[in-house]
Design a protein around this motif. Structure first.
Motif, mmCIF file in Angstrom:
data_model
loop_
_atom_site.group_PDB
_atom_site.id
_atom_site.type_symbol
_atom_site.label_atom_id
_atom_site.label_comp_id
_atom_site.label_asym_id
_atom_site.label_seq_id
_atom_site.Cartn_x
_atom_site.Cartn_y
_atom_site.Cartn_z
ATOM 1 N N GLU A 1 2.138 5.681 5.255
ATOM 2 C CA GLU A 1 1.531 6.886 5.823
ATOM 3 C C GLU A 1 2.472 7.592 6.782
ATOM 4 O O GLU A 1 2.665 8.806 6.711
ATOM 5 C CB GLU A 1 0.226 6.522 6.530
ATOM 6 N N ILE B 1 0.797 1.496 7.157
ATOM 7 C CA ILE B 1 0.640 1.348 5.709
ATOM 8 C C ILE B 1 -0.840 1.389 5.373
ATOM 9 O O ILE B 1 -1.642 0.621 5.924
ATOM 10 C CB ILE B 1 1.248 0.019 5.224
ATOM 11 N N ASP B 2 -1.203 2.318 4.485
ATOM 12 C CA ASP B 2 -2.591 2.456 4.059
ATOM 13 C C ASP B 2 -2.850 1.518 2.884
ATOM 14 O O ASP B 2 -2.204 1.607 1.846
ATOM 15 C CB ASP B 2 -2.872 3.902 3.638
ATOM 16 N N GLY C 1 0.823 -1.200 0.000
ATOM 17 C CA GLY C 1 0.000 0.000 0.000
ATOM 18 C C GLY C 1 0.857 1.249 0.000
ATOM 19 O O GLY C 1 1.947 1.270 -0.570
ATOM 20 N N ARG C 2 0.384 2.285 0.704
ATOM 21 C CA ARG C 2 1.108 3.554 0.772
ATOM 22 C C ARG C 2 1.591 3.779 2.192
ATOM 23 O O ARG C 2 0.840 3.606 3.160
ATOM 24 C CB ARG C 2 0.195 4.705 0.343
ATOM 25 N N ASN D 1 7.590 8.798 3.245
ATOM 26 C CA ASN D 1 6.155 8.815 3.521
ATOM 27 C C ASN D 1 5.386 9.233 2.275
ATOM 28 O O ASN D 1 5.806 10.127 1.535
ATOM 29 C CB ASN D 1 5.841 9.780 4.666
ATOM 30 N N GLY D 2 4.269 8.557 2.041
ATOM 31 C CA GLY D 2 3.453 8.867 0.879
ATOM 32 C C GLY D 2 3.747 8.000 -0.333
ATOM 33 O O GLY D 2 2.971 7.986 -1.290
ATOM 34 N N GLU D 3 4.862 7.254 -0.277
ATOM 35 C CA GLU D 3 5.231 6.408 -1.406
ATOM 36 C C GLU D 3 4.726 4.980 -1.217
ATOM 37 O O GLU D 3 4.375 4.564 -0.118
ATOM 38 C CB GLU D 3 6.752 6.408 -1.587
ATOM 39 N N ALA D 4 4.715 4.241 -2.335
ATOM 40 C CA ALA D 4 4.257 2.851 -2.304
ATOM 41 C C ALA D 4 5.266 1.988 -1.565
ATOM 42 O O ALA D 4 6.482 2.196 -1.660
ATOM 43 C CB ALA D 4 4.070 2.331 -3.728
#
Length: 219
Positions: free
Chosen positions: A10, A19-20, A7-8, A41-44
């Motif tokens: 967070e 992880i989102d 996921g992404r 943060n914000g990356e896969a």
């Protein structure tokens, strides 16, 4: 059982990340080494995971390789090694370092991890020594699990002549294990062949230990 999270990223804390995954946030505990290798943060992000189930708590632990995940599972099977100590060992040595230490019976290396005393480290090497060959022979990184490209050399290296002597299961398994530790096919084959020649009836674990000693830097 949750075996993989993708996921992404967070946010990250001292020992865990969130992880989102499509709107659901999973808290995943990771070692210092894994933490250092994670994207911003914000990356896969994707991790192999192991779920620890307790009466009052569920915890996910994340790993970048299947070897690391398997060592975590095995380390926790040893009396005196909980999740925190296991992650400390993996964070200190890495999966390859744990493989070498246990294959060689080097409990001093394990004892360098925070919270792991000499007696516990010795117990780990004794109880898991026979498990080392099968774990070291495991492949599988997160890139491979995701189907990402795996870098290969432009032309396949010629098969070393010494490979012709590696005609038994123990030698083949030892060679595979050394390859997974990053040794080049030629040097790994030479070390395994020399070890097998010195002790023809050696099992896989003994061949790996002997080959690692031959490959160790001299001096």
């Amino acid at each position: 059982m949750i075996g993989k999270i993708a996921g992404r990223l967070e946010y990250r804390s001292a020992d865990h990340v969130l992880i989102d995954v499509r709107g659901i946030g999973y808290i995943v505990y990771v070692s210092d080494r894994v933490m250092a290798g994670l994207p911003s943060n914000g990356e896969a992000v994707a991790l192999f995971t192991d779920l620890l189930v307790r009466e009052d708590n569920l915890q996910l632990f994340g790993f970048t390789t299947l070897v690391e995940k398997e060592w975590h599972r095995l380390l926790m099977s040893v009396q005196g090694i909980g999740a925190k100590a296991s992650m400390a060992i993996l964070g200190t040595l890495g999966a390859d370092g744990v493989s070498r230490a246990i294959a060689l019976g080097d409990w001093n290396a394990l004892a360098k991890a925070k919270g792991v005393g000499p007696k516990t480290a010795q117990r780990v090497t004794i109880e898991l020594k026979d498990k080392a060959p099968s774990v070291m022979a495991m492949g599988g990184t997160m890139a491979q699990a995701q189907g990402d490209a795996v870098f290969e050399t432009e032309t396949a290296a010629p098969t070393p002549p010494v490979m012709q002597t590696l005609n038994n299961a123990a030698s083949a398994e030892a060679l595979s294990a050394l390859g997974n530790l990053g040794y080049a096919p030629g040097e790994a084959a030479g070390a395994v062949a020399e070890a097998a020649g010195a002790t023809p009836d050696a099992d896989t674990s003994a061949l790996i230990r002997a080959a690692l000693k031959l490959l160790a830097p001299k001096g």
